[in-house]
Design a protein around this motif. Structure first.
Motif, PDB file in Angstrom:
ATOM      1  N   PRO A  84      16.325  -2.665 -14.048  1.00 55.86           N
ATOM      2  CA  PRO A  84      15.484  -1.499 -14.337  1.00 55.86           C
ATOM      3  C   PRO A  84      15.183  -0.721 -13.070  1.00 55.86           C
ATOM      4  O   PRO A  84      14.852  -1.296 -12.029  1.00 55.86           O
ATOM      5  N   ALA A  85      15.335   0.572 -13.153  1.00 52.99           N
ATOM      6  CA  ALA A  85      15.043   1.421 -12.001  1.00 52.99           C
ATOM      7  C   ALA A  85      13.555   1.516 -11.787  1.00 52.99           C
ATOM      8  O   ALA A  85      12.797   1.629 -12.731  1.00 52.99           O
ATOM      9  N   ARG A  86      13.153   1.473 -10.531  1.00 53.47           N
ATOM     10  CA  ARG A  86      11.729   1.561 -10.234  1.00 53.47           C
ATOM     11  C   ARG A  86      11.284   3.013 -10.246  1.00 53.47           C
ATOM     12  O   ARG A  86      11.985   3.900  -9.800  1.00 53.47           O
ATOM     13  N   ARG A  87      10.111   3.237 -10.804  1.00 52.87           N
ATOM     14  CA  ARG A  87       9.587   4.588 -10.879  1.00 52.87           C
ATOM     15  C   ARG A  87       9.356   5.137  -9.485  1.00 52.87           C
ATOM     16  O   ARG A  87       8.763   4.473  -8.630  1.00 52.87           O
ATOM     17  N   PRO A  88       9.864   6.353  -9.191  1.00 52.15           N
ATOM     18  CA  PRO A  88       9.669   6.903  -7.849  1.00 52.15           C
ATOM     19  C   PRO A  88       8.200   7.151  -7.568  1.00 52.15           C
ATOM     20  O   PRO A  88       7.434   7.503  -8.451  1.00 52.15           O
ATOM     21  N   ALA A  89       7.838   6.959  -6.322  1.00 49.31           N
ATOM     22  CA  ALA A  89       6.444   7.168  -5.933  1.00 49.31           C
ATOM     23  C   ALA A  89       6.124   8.647  -5.934  1.00 49.31           C
ATOM     24  O   ALA A  89       6.945   9.491  -5.595  1.00 49.31           O
ATOM     25  N   ALA A  90       4.898   8.950  -6.348  1.00 53.38           N
ATOM     26  CA  ALA A  90       4.442  10.332  -6.334  1.00 53.38           C
ATOM     27  C   ALA A  90       4.168  10.756  -4.905  1.00 53.38           C
ATOM     28  O   ALA A  90       3.999   9.925  -4.004  1.00 53.38           O
ATOM     29  N   PRO A  91       4.145  12.050  -4.637  1.00 55.34           N
ATOM     30  CA  PRO A  91       3.868  12.514  -3.271  1.00 55.34           C
ATOM     31  C   PRO A  91       2.532  12.013  -2.786  1.00 55.34           C
ATOM     32  O   PRO A  91       1.617  11.789  -3.558  1.00 55.34           O
ATOM     33  N   ALA A  92       2.431  11.846  -1.480  1.00 56.86           N
ATOM     34  CA  ALA A  92       1.187  11.356  -0.898  1.00 56.86           C
ATOM     35  C   ALA A  92       0.083  12.376  -1.082  1.00 56.86           C
ATOM     36  O   ALA A  92       0.320  13.576  -1.182  1.00 56.86           O
ATOM     37  N   ALA A  93      -1.134  11.864  -1.143  1.00 58.85           N
ATOM     38  CA  ALA A  93      -2.278  12.743  -1.308  1.00 58.85           C
ATOM     39  C   ALA A  93      -2.419  13.638  -0.083  1.00 58.85           C
ATOM     40  O   ALA A  93      -2.123  13.235   1.042  1.00 58.85           O
ATOM     41  N   LEU A 128      -1.360   1.992 -12.787  1.00 56.50           N
ATOM     42  CA  LEU A 128      -1.836   1.145 -11.692  1.00 56.50           C
ATOM     43  C   LEU A 128      -0.821   1.114 -10.545  1.00 56.50           C
ATOM     44  O   LEU A 128      -1.202   1.159  -9.365  1.00 56.50           O
ATOM     45  N   ALA A 129       0.472   1.047 -10.891  1.00 51.07           N
ATOM     46  CA  ALA A 129       1.503   1.085  -9.853  1.00 51.07           C
ATOM     47  C   ALA A 129       1.492   2.421  -9.114  1.00 51.07           C
ATOM     48  O   ALA A 129       1.713   2.478  -7.894  1.00 51.07           O
ATOM     49  N   ARG A 130       1.219   3.499  -9.849  1.00 49.22           N
ATOM     50  CA  ARG A 130       1.152   4.820  -9.220  1.00 49.22           C
ATOM     51  C   ARG A 130       0.018   4.887  -8.208  1.00 49.22           C
ATOM     52  O   ARG A 130       0.182   5.414  -7.090  1.00 49.22           O
ATOM     53  N   LEU A 131      -1.146   4.357  -8.562  1.00 46.71           N
ATOM     54  CA  LEU A 131      -2.265   4.369  -7.618  1.00 46.71           C
ATOM     55  C   LEU A 131      -1.936   3.560  -6.370  1.00 46.71           C
ATOM     56  O   LEU A 131      -2.259   3.967  -5.247  1.00 46.71           O
ATOM     57  N   THR A 181      -0.542 -11.231 -24.167  1.00 51.06           N
ATOM     58  CA  THR A 181      -0.452  -9.876 -23.636  1.00 51.06           C
ATOM     59  C   THR A 181       0.747  -9.786 -22.703  1.00 51.06           C
ATOM     60  O   THR A 181       1.337 -10.795 -22.319  1.00 51.06           O
ATOM     61  N   ARG A 182       1.103  -8.575 -22.307  1.00 51.97           N
ATOM     62  CA  ARG A 182       2.262  -8.341 -21.463  1.00 51.97           C
ATOM     63  C   ARG A 182       1.899  -7.724 -20.115  1.00 51.97           C
ATOM     64  O   ARG A 182       2.768  -7.548 -19.262  1.00 51.97           O
ATOM     65  N   LEU A 183       0.651  -7.359 -19.908  1.00 49.78           N
ATOM     66  CA  LEU A 183       0.284  -6.586 -18.724  1.00 49.78           C
ATOM     67  C   LEU A 183       0.565  -7.354 -17.436  1.00 49.78           C
ATOM     68  O   LEU A 183       1.030  -6.774 -16.447  1.00 49.78           O
ATOM     69  N   ARG A 184       0.305  -8.643 -17.420  1.00 47.37           N
ATOM     70  CA  ARG A 184       0.534  -9.411 -16.192  1.00 47.37           C
ATOM     71  C   ARG A 184       2.006  -9.322 -15.775  1.00 47.37           C
ATOM     72  O   ARG A 184       2.319  -9.061 -14.614  1.00 47.37           O
ATOM     73  N   ALA A 185       2.917  -9.539 -16.719  1.00 46.33           N
ATOM     74  CA  ALA A 185       4.344  -9.485 -16.390  1.00 46.33           C
ATOM     75  C   ALA A 185       4.763  -8.082 -15.981  1.00 46.33           C
ATOM     76  O   ALA A 185       5.580  -7.910 -15.065  1.00 46.33           O
ATOM     77  N   LEU A 186       4.211  -7.069 -16.632  1.00 48.57           N
ATOM     78  CA  LEU A 186       4.551  -5.689 -16.277  1.00 48.57           C
ATOM     79  C   LEU A 186       4.097  -5.366 -14.855  1.00 48.57           C
ATOM     80  O   LEU A 186       4.816  -4.718 -14.088  1.00 48.57           O
ATOM     81  N   LEU A 187       2.899  -5.807 -14.498  1.00 51.98           N
ATOM     82  CA  LEU A 187       2.402  -5.547 -13.148  1.00 51.98           C
ATOM     83  C   LEU A 187       3.235  -6.278 -12.103  1.00 51.98           C
ATOM     84  O   LEU A 187       3.541  -5.736 -11.041  1.00 51.98           O
TER      85      LEU A 187
END
Length: 905
Positions: free
Chosen positions: A239-248, A456-459, A889-895
């Protein structure tokens, strides 16, 4: 304290829950059999405990679930016999925590004084209690559319899940294109979902033939379950990792402190998520299409009173949909499988068969919705297969394959942790198979968990740590520089608060845990951040929690305590004091008010919350959908602190967000070292680690009142609230909260509220069962209970005073949203505290006790705790041996898959 014993001899095994008989005295009828149609209609639902396991054969009768907060499909009710999510047939009557919705015009407090003794030996209250005994003596240690309606219409190409899309999906409000993508199993990068081909469907839930791709997928699922192949072997690419958003963007050289909002008048409690859109009522208040639905219901032998709910649930084509697929009746909250079977037999006649594909689809969706009531966001395939067999589906495997092919159910694979003692897998061992589990779930909760993990990954990825101090007038990046944060930490009131400030300064996502006293630490963090010029806010679960937060903020360092004043007259005479109070009040919000834009900073031009730092207290109370909405609303580069007590009950809705975040170990975790003070704090702290200890209570802070049966428990509770606690402790009845394991049973909330009303505010209940002065529990949204008092009633509805905020509940919704509130369940009481708490432990609810329930209930009292104790040895056994009941739940594995392990710092 007054006690005969709190923990005695060896704890007996919990009562086995027997298979309850159906209303007609039989089990689940076989569709197409000789029996007549079962009456269809909503039935009161004692929902199981918030941590209960699906299909648990001896699930507790003393279950605790907020009836409104638990409901995944609105505020519906279902039969007690069907309460086990996997259809295990466990009994959930007695004191289970779901109260039947009284019909309009009827009150919940009617009838005699339930269970109240007329005489007998009086157990001494606090005034007569001896202080030499203590508790713990001898204690051991230790949305989805229903599946019956078919899958999402049409196939859909894989959709990129951008922020806006995931926000809608997290709320279960995705548009048709997103729904189609969900049915196709394409949910963006980083998803571990098996790719499921959607099948065109007209939405009527009719029979359909699976495609070759669907057959291949079903074969793949069987191969994974049997161990013939690993789930990873079906994926060609990682799975491709979601690209990081621009820095604040960089902060200005001189941060400008935002102007605090003026203290606004109290507003009515806002729902966490928008209410479902109901069709506009026609003449006479009837939902359009109800007339045609009424004819179909009559033909099937179902009550015509269901016409409105059916039309609301199934839409304009409700009558046609029911004729084509009678099992779509299961989509209506409160309808049970045997009722839908009887309805189908009457409409279909000889064509009604147990193995009908439409029946299998509807039951699969119904079971998964029931699982959501238990807090599960998905179920293991074996669990769901067993549940289908228990509701008379002849071929559960074929039923699951059909549901997957139709897109009604989504398939996931989650990697399992290696068993203890197993040899670690070598980094270059590509052929080694990692153990996985196959999960099945509804797209509503799958999208919510995936959206939350993405956010959460985006933050974590967009946060820019502060650099050193600015030199030569240059602006520090990421807001205040590291020296400024270090100065704030040095001024913190405690070492734990200083550690939290330092950790938050360097990370965008932080988990903080601690007891009641530790709430001062995130308050100190927010006060310090605001003093540094950041837009910082703290959010609590309840209005009571918000008020306590505001008080803590006004006392925190950096809040200028000399300017802040608790005296309204002094504040009005001193503009600086008034400004400080308004600033502290504006920084403390509720989660519901923040999401509804009724509290807090409002939103920026992109729709994100206009803040730099958010500390969420009571984080264990966040269900996965609310958490997804909240985190998705935060801008890139913001700091998020999820703070809570890990010992309390989990959320009323599905998911275990805080526990999964902590277990994933993908962010720094700050554990408070601040103990809760006093005898109650000492008692609760011991419970948190599985020990029911003796505590010294010279001021009668903790009192044990042993009882023999539920009737005596009700009588002693009324005596404590109305007489003993006010006389001996000085806490009036209106500041004492009764907490019991469930709504039903002889000592549940209904019986206790009836007895307390008869003693404290007798009256005929002329306003839908309520009188002016009645204490009530108002539920503006699932999972939220707002204490209030009845003021009056008129043609508009029932008028309440909820912590100073006027609320008008429409007459048609009183029976659904309001109940008497002298007695609550622990889930309803979570997030709030009272000067005194009376916890009732009747003997018929002992099977439902867990450490988390006891911890939550015992910690609700600030100054005094009375325990009306009829649970005998079951109490220490629950504390020592039953910490909680798991949720799937699935959140732990997703994180763990999306957030780099290095994010913990």
């Amino acid at each position: 304290m007054s006690t005969d014993r709190l923990a005695g001899e060896a704890a007996p095994a919990p009562e086995e829950a027997a298979e309850p008989a159906q209303p007609d005295g039989t089990g689940t009828p076989d569709p197409g059999g000789p029996e007549g149609p079962a009456p269809a209609g909503p039935d009161p639902d004692p929902t199981p405990d918030d941590h209960s396991e699906p299909g648990d054969a001896d699930a507790p009768s003393g279950a605790d679930r907020n009836d409104a907060g638990a409901t995944a499909a609105g505020r519906g009710e279902a039969d007690a016999a069907e309460a086990p999510t996997a259809g295990a047939g466990a009994a959930h009557g007695g004191s289970a925590d779901r109260e039947p919705t009284p019909p309009a015009g009827q009150g919940a407090s009617g009838g005699p004084k339930a269970g109240q003794d007329a005489g007998g030996t009086q157990t001494p209250g606090p005034a007569e209690a001896s202080a030499d005994a203590a508790p713990g003596a001898g204690a051991g240690t230790g949305a989805s559319a229903a599946a019956g309606q078919g899958g999402p219409g049409g196939t859909g190409a894989p959709a990129d899940r951008n922020d806006a899309g995931t926000a809608a999906a997290g709320r279960g409000e995705a548009d048709d294109a997103e729904a189609s993508a969900a049915g196709a199993g394409a949910h963006g990068e980083g998803s571990d979902r098996e790719q499921v081909p959607a099948v065109p469907n007209d939405g009527a839930g009719g029979k359909g033939r699976r495609s070759a791709a669907a057959e291949a997928l079903a074969a793949a699922v069987r191969a994974v379950e049997s161990g013939e192949r690993s789930a990873a072997s079906f994926f060609n690419d990682a799975p491709a990792r979601r690209p990081a958003a621009p820095a604040a963007p960089a902060a200005p050289a001189t941060p400008v402190r935002e102007q605090p909002r003026a203290a606004a008048p109290a507003v009515a409690p806002a729902p966490v998520r928008p209410p479902s859109v109901r069709p506009a009522s026609g003449p006479g208040g009837e939902v359009p299409g109800s007339g045609d639905v009424r004819e179909v219901l009559a033909a099937g032998g179902a009550p015509e009173t269901l016409a409105g709910p059916v039309a609301e649930t199934l839409g304009e084509r409700a009558a046609e949909a029911l004729r084509e697929d009678p099992w779509q009746l299961l989509a209506v909250p409160g309808v049970r499988p045997e009722q839908a079977d009887g309805f189908a037999r009457s409409l279909l006649g000889p064509d009604c068969e147990p193995g009908d594909e439409r029946r299998a689809l509807a039951l699969t969706g119904w079971l998964l919705e029931r699982a959501a009531l238990e807090g599960h966001t998905a179920l293991e395939s074996s669990t769901l297969r067993d549940a289908l067999a228990k509701v008379s589906v002849p071929d559960p495997d074929e039923a699951l394959r059909t549901a997957i092919a139709e897109g009604a159910v989504l398939v996931f694979q989650d990697a399992l942790d290696a068993p203890p003692g197993a040899r670690p897998q070598a980094a270059d061992d590509e052929d080694a198979e990692q153990p996985v589990r196959v999960l099945l779930g509804l797209d509503r909760y799958a999208l919510a968990e995936e959206s939350l993990a993405d956010a959460l990954a985006r933050l974590a990825s967009t946060f820019v740590p502060p650099q050193g101090g600015a030199a030569d007038g240059e602006a520090p990046t990421g807001g205040p520089g590291a020296p400024a944060w270090e100065g704030a930490a040095a001024a913190a009131p405690t070492a734990s608060a200083a550690e939290l400030i330092r950790t938050v300064a360097a990370h965008g996502l932080v988990a903080h845990s601690g007891g009641e006293a530790a709430r001062a630490e995130p308050a100190a963090l927010v006060a310090a951040a605001r003093a540094l010029g950041l837009r910082a806010y703290a959010a609590a679960h309840s209005e009571d929690g918000r008020r306590r937060l505001a008080a803590a903020l006004s006392e925190a360092p950096g809040a200028d305590p000399e300017a802040s004043s608790a005296d309204p007259e002094a504040a009005s005479a001193d503009p600086e004091a008034a400004s400080a109070d308004a600033d502290a009040a504006s920084a403390a919000v509720t989660v519901a008010g923040l999401l509804a834009d009724a509290e807090g900073p409002g939103r920026d031009e992109e729709g994100a919350l206009a803040l730099d730092l958010l500390a969420v207290l009571d984080a264990p109370q966040l269900d996965v959908e609310t958490a997804a909405m909240l985190v998705e609303s935060l801008p890139d580069g913001a700091r998020l602190v999820l703070s809570g007590d890990p010992g309390v009950l989990w959320s009323a809705g599905p998911g275990r967000v805080f526990a999964d975040l902590v277990a994933a170990r993908r962010c720094p975790q700050v554990v408070s070292r601040t103990p809760d003070p006093g005898p109650i704090g000492e008692l609760v702290s011991g419970i948190g680690i599985g020990e029911l200890n003796q505590v010294e209570a010279p001021g009668k802070e903790v009192v044990i009142v042993p009882v023999r049966d539920a009737g005596e428990a009700v009588h002693r509770t009324v005596q404590l609230v109305a007489d003993s606690v006010p006389r001996a402790i000085g806490i009036p009845a209106e500041q004492t909260q009764v907490i019991t394991p469930g709504h039903g049973g002889a000592a549940g909330t209904r019986a206790l509220n009836a007895a307390l009303k008869a003693r404290l505010n007798p009256g005929p209940g002329r306003f839908g069962g309520f009188d002016p002065g009645d204490r009530v529990a108002y539920t503006p949204a699932p999972g939220r209970t707002v204490p209030g008092t009845v003021v009056s009633a008129d043609t508009e509805g029932l008028r309440l005073d909820c912590a100073g905020a006027p609320v008008v509940v429409p007459r048609t919704e009183v029976g659904e949203l309001v109940r008497h509130g002298w007695a609550l369940t622990a889930h309803q009481a979570a997030g709030a505290r009272w000067p005194a708490a009376v916890v009732v432990l009747p003997g018929d609810a002992t099977a439902g006790l867990t450490r988390a329930w006891i911890y939550t209930a015992f910690s609700r009292g600030e100054r005094h705790l009375s325990v009306v104790h009829g649970a005998e040895a079951a109490l220490p056994r629950a504390v020592a041996e039953i910490p909680f009941k798991e949720r799937t739940t699935r959140l732990r594995a997703l994180l763990q898959a999306q957030v780099p392990a290095g994010s913990t710092g």
